[in-house]
Each structure stands twice: as C-alpha cells, then as structure tokens.
Design a protein around this motif. Structure first.
Motif, PDB file in Angstrom:
ATOM      1  N   TRP A 112     -29.654  53.794 -40.548  1.00  0.00           N
ATOM      2  CA  TRP A 112     -28.135  53.769 -39.668  1.00  0.00           C
ATOM      3  C   TRP A 112     -27.352  52.588 -40.197  1.00  0.00           C
ATOM      4  N   LEU A 113     -27.861  51.693 -40.976  1.00  0.00           N
ATOM      5  CA  LEU A 113     -26.835  50.514 -41.278  1.00  0.00           C
ATOM      6  C   LEU A 113     -26.338  50.827 -42.799  1.00  0.00           C
ATOM      7  N   LYS A 114     -26.648  51.455 -43.426  1.00  0.00           N
ATOM      8  CA  LYS A 114     -26.079  51.741 -45.015  1.00  0.00           C
ATOM      9  C   LYS A 114     -24.558  52.362 -44.966  1.00  0.00           C
ATOM     10  N   ASP A 115     -24.231  53.012 -44.054  1.00  0.00           N
ATOM     11  CA  ASP A 115     -23.002  53.668 -43.918  1.00  0.00           C
ATOM     12  C   ASP A 115     -22.083  53.191 -42.814  1.00  0.00           C
ATOM     13  N   ALA A 116     -22.811  52.044 -41.864  1.00  0.00           N
ATOM     14  CA  ALA A 116     -22.179  51.751 -40.631  1.00  0.00           C
ATOM     15  C   ALA A 116     -20.839  51.136 -40.809  1.00  0.00           C
ATOM     16  N   PRO A 117     -19.974  51.541 -40.045  1.00  0.00           N
ATOM     17  CA  PRO A 117     -18.480  50.809 -39.985  1.00  0.00           C
ATOM     18  C   PRO A 117     -18.674  49.416 -39.724  1.00  0.00           C
ATOM     19  N   VAL A 118     -17.825  48.647 -40.599  1.00  0.00           N
ATOM     20  CA  VAL A 118     -17.799  47.069 -40.271  1.00  0.00           C
ATOM     21  C   VAL A 118     -17.240  46.786 -39.007  1.00  0.00           C
ATOM     22  N   THR A 119     -16.680  47.763 -38.164  1.00  0.00           N
ATOM     23  CA  THR A 119     -16.099  47.352 -36.794  1.00  0.00           C
ATOM     24  C   THR A 119     -17.126  47.166 -35.731  1.00  0.00           C
ATOM     25  N   ARG A 120     -18.466  47.657 -36.232  1.00  0.00           N
ATOM     26  CA  ARG A 120     -19.417  47.622 -35.129  1.00  0.00           C
ATOM     27  C   ARG A 120     -20.367  46.279 -35.469  1.00  0.00           C
ATOM     28  N   CYS A 121     -21.235  45.920 -34.512  1.00  0.00           N
ATOM     29  CA  CYS A 121     -22.079  44.748 -34.526  1.00  0.00           C
ATOM     30  C   CYS A 121     -23.510  45.078 -34.363  1.00  0.00           C
ATOM     31  N   TYR A 122     -24.446  44.456 -34.960  1.00  0.00           N
ATOM     32  CA  TYR A 122     -25.829  44.556 -34.827  1.00  0.00           C
ATOM     33  C   TYR A 122     -26.542  43.550 -34.700  1.00  0.00           C
ATOM     34  N   MET A 123     -27.594  43.356 -33.932  1.00  0.00           N
ATOM     35  CA  MET A 123     -28.694  42.436 -33.944  1.00  0.00           C
ATOM     36  C   MET A 123     -30.137  42.703 -33.978  1.00  0.00           C
ATOM     37  N   LEU A 124     -30.883  42.173 -34.738  1.00  0.00           N
ATOM     38  CA  LEU A 124     -32.133  42.422 -35.010  1.00  0.00           C
ATOM     39  C   LEU A 124     -32.956  41.361 -33.866  1.00  0.00           C
ATOM     40  N   ILE A 125     -33.793  42.056 -32.967  1.00  0.00           N
ATOM     41  CA  ILE A 125     -34.562  41.480 -32.005  1.00  0.00           C
ATOM     42  C   ILE A 125     -36.049  41.578 -32.062  1.00  0.00           C
ATOM     43  N   GLY A 126     -36.518  40.538 -31.925  1.00  0.00           N
ATOM     44  CA  GLY A 126     -38.044  40.578 -31.832  1.00  0.00           C
ATOM     45  C   GLY A 126     -38.707  40.234 -30.464  1.00  0.00           C
ATOM     46  N   THR A 127     -39.269  41.216 -29.951  1.00  0.00           N
ATOM     47  CA  THR A 127     -39.543  41.188 -28.392  1.00  0.00           C
ATOM     48  C   THR A 127     -41.071  40.682 -28.459  1.00  0.00           C
ATOM     49  N   LYS A 128     -41.415  40.273 -27.126  1.00  0.00           N
ATOM     50  CA  LYS A 128     -42.715  39.734 -26.757  1.00  0.00           C
ATOM     51  C   LYS A 128     -43.182  38.409 -27.378  1.00  0.00           C
ATOM     52  N   CYS A 129     -42.117  37.504 -27.621  1.00  0.00           N
ATOM     53  CA  CYS A 129     -42.487  36.326 -28.345  1.00  0.00           C
ATOM     54  C   CYS A 129     -43.167  35.447 -27.469  1.00  0.00           C
ATOM     55  N   ASP A 130     -43.541  35.776 -26.310  1.00  0.00           N
ATOM     56  CA  ASP A 130     -44.568  35.222 -25.253  1.00  0.00           C
ATOM     57  C   ASP A 130     -45.821  35.266 -25.746  1.00  0.00           C
ATOM     58  N   LEU A 131     -46.249  36.346 -26.331  1.00  0.00           N
ATOM     59  CA  LEU A 131     -47.716  36.733 -26.768  1.00  0.00           C
ATOM     60  C   LEU A 131     -48.002  36.175 -27.987  1.00  0.00           C
ATOM     61  N   THR A 165     -30.354  36.277 -22.110  1.00  0.00           N
ATOM     62  CA  THR A 165     -29.016  36.108 -22.067  1.00  0.00           C
ATOM     63  C   THR A 165     -28.326  35.803 -23.398  1.00  0.00           C
ATOM     64  N   SER A 166     -29.085  34.947 -24.133  1.00  0.00           N
ATOM     65  CA  SER A 166     -28.782  34.054 -25.470  1.00  0.00           C
ATOM     66  C   SER A 166     -28.192  35.411 -26.373  1.00  0.00           C
ATOM     67  N   ALA A 167     -29.374  36.272 -26.536  1.00  0.00           N
ATOM     68  CA  ALA A 167     -29.124  37.303 -27.375  1.00  0.00           C
ATOM     69  C   ALA A 167     -27.761  38.331 -27.067  1.00  0.00           C
ATOM     70  N   MET A 168     -27.461  38.403 -25.830  1.00  0.00           N
ATOM     71  CA  MET A 168     -26.463  39.081 -25.371  1.00  0.00           C
ATOM     72  C   MET A 168     -25.214  38.448 -25.543  1.00  0.00           C
ATOM     73  N   ASP A 169     -25.236  37.170 -25.378  1.00  0.00           N
ATOM     74  CA  ASP A 169     -24.017  36.497 -25.500  1.00  0.00           C
ATOM     75  C   ASP A 169     -23.707  36.350 -27.114  1.00  0.00           C
ATOM     76  N   MET A 170     -24.538  36.407 -27.900  1.00  0.00           N
ATOM     77  CA  MET A 170     -24.332  36.581 -29.351  1.00  0.00           C
ATOM     78  C   MET A 170     -23.816  37.732 -29.680  1.00  0.00           C
ATOM     79  N   LEU A 171     -24.357  38.807 -29.186  1.00  0.00           N
ATOM     80  CA  LEU A 171     -23.685  40.035 -29.399  1.00  0.00           C
ATOM     81  C   LEU A 171     -22.407  40.343 -28.996  1.00  0.00           C
ATOM     82  N   VAL A 172     -22.241  39.894 -27.718  1.00  0.00           N
ATOM     83  CA  VAL A 172     -20.819  40.117 -27.070  1.00  0.00           C
ATOM     84  C   VAL A 172     -19.770  39.182 -27.760  1.00  0.00           C
TER      85      VAL A 172
END
Length: 202
Positions: A112-131, A165-172
């Motif tokens: 997905w990212l090798k040809d992705a437009p620079v006008t788009r924003c992406y984040m990597l999210i690791g879930t279930k960090c409580d475990l 919320t922090s992740a969404m704040d950063m992406l937005v």
C-alpha cells in the motif's frame, strides 16, 4: 437559510480514515472505544462498517468518517484495497500478542505505501498493549518497521483505553496539516487565474 443549515457546524475539513490489518487485531474495538467510549463492540461478518464523529483540534473542527473493514471471507483484501485507495488516512494495525498479524501488516505496508500519495497520512498501531505477559512483538521491531516507511508508531489498548484518543489526535493533526498545505497551494494556483480573468473582463 433554514434552521437545519443554521445549526449545522462548519467543518474545516472532512477526513476518511480506514483501519487496516488482520481480522482480530482490534480494529472494531478501537473505533468503538474512540467514537462511543466503550469496549466490547465486536466485528460482524457482514462486511465493512462505518462510523462518523466530530473532532476539535485547536481552532479547527473536523468531520471524521471511520471505515472498519471487517473480515469477509475471500473479500477482505479486496475491500481493504478499495477503501484504502480513497482514504485520506489509515491506521495500520497489528496485535502485539500475535506475530502473524505483524508479518501481515509489514506485507500490507509494502503493497500500500510504496506508491502512496504524499497527501495521505498513515500511522502504525500496535494493539492490546495491556497484555504485557502475552506480547510477542517488541516495540523496537515495530519502531523499525515504522521508521522504514516514515510512519509514526503508537501502542494502544481499547480495553483499558490507553492511547486511543492520543493516536487519533496525532493522525488528525497530520491530516489537518496536509489539508492546510493543499489549501495554500490551491490559493496560489487560483489567484493568478482569478487576476487574469479580471484583466480580460476589464
């Protein structure tokens, strides 16, 4: 102007955001926690679901449309690719307790990212960090993958409401910055055309 129009909020921008990743990594729970403030909302096998909400960041008000591509046998990748192509941003999600989901998201990044437009924003999210005791993907591995693709990385827990919320704040914030740059570029392009039009009329 009718009463509905008078009461309708004026948005600075509208953003379409997709949550992408293997089935079971917590995409639906992430959206449920962010939009509805609760945990325990699980995916149904009927296909993609959509949520919308307003988000205020600084002086800006934004309308978010969140797309959750649930597991649909033989159609998950097709659906994800389809929505990914029109999204303004994406949360690329893996389960920190499941190595296969991290391997998958690394593959998705390559697709997905090798040809992705620079006008788009992406984040990597690791879930279930409580475990913590069940973790198999170390933060350093995820940070290396994020650095490779120029992504920001954050670990979250929908169950314990950690960093959602922090992740969404950063992406937005990133999306708003791109939108503002696009607006300024458009103004620079449009102004000479408008001035030229005035000269012709005069």
């Amino acid at each position: 102007m009718n009463q509905h129009e008078e009461n309708s909020p004026s948005y600075d921008s509208t953003f379409k955001i997709i949550t992408a990743g293997d089935h079971g990594v917590g995409k639906t729970c992430f959206i449920g926690r962010f939009v509805e403030g609760r945990f325990g909302i699980f995916c149904t096998p009927r296909g993609p679901s959509f949520k919308s909400c307003d988000m205020k960041r600084g002086a800006g008000l934004y309308r978010l449309f969140l797309v959750d591509v649930c597991k649909v046998e033989c159609r998950h990748d097709i659906l994800t690719n389809s929505f990914f192509g029109v999204a303004n941003g994406a949360l690329l999600m893996f389960d920190t307790t499941r190595l296969s989901s991290f391997v998958s998201i690394a593959r998705y990044c390559n697709e997905w990212l090798k040809d992705a437009p620079v006008t788009r924003c992406y984040m990597l999210i690791g879930t279930k960090c409580d475990l913590v005791s069940e973790r198999v993907v170390e933060a350093a591995e995820a940070e290396t993958l994020a650095a490779k693709w120029g992504l920001k990385y954050m670990e979250v827990s929908a169950k314990d409401d950690v960093n959602i919320t922090s992740a969404m704040d950063m992406l937005v914030d990133d999306l708003a910055e791109v939108a503002e740059k696009n607006r300024l570029v458009k103004e620079k392009v449009d102004k000479p055309l408008a001035d030229a039009g005035k000269c012709i009329i005069s």
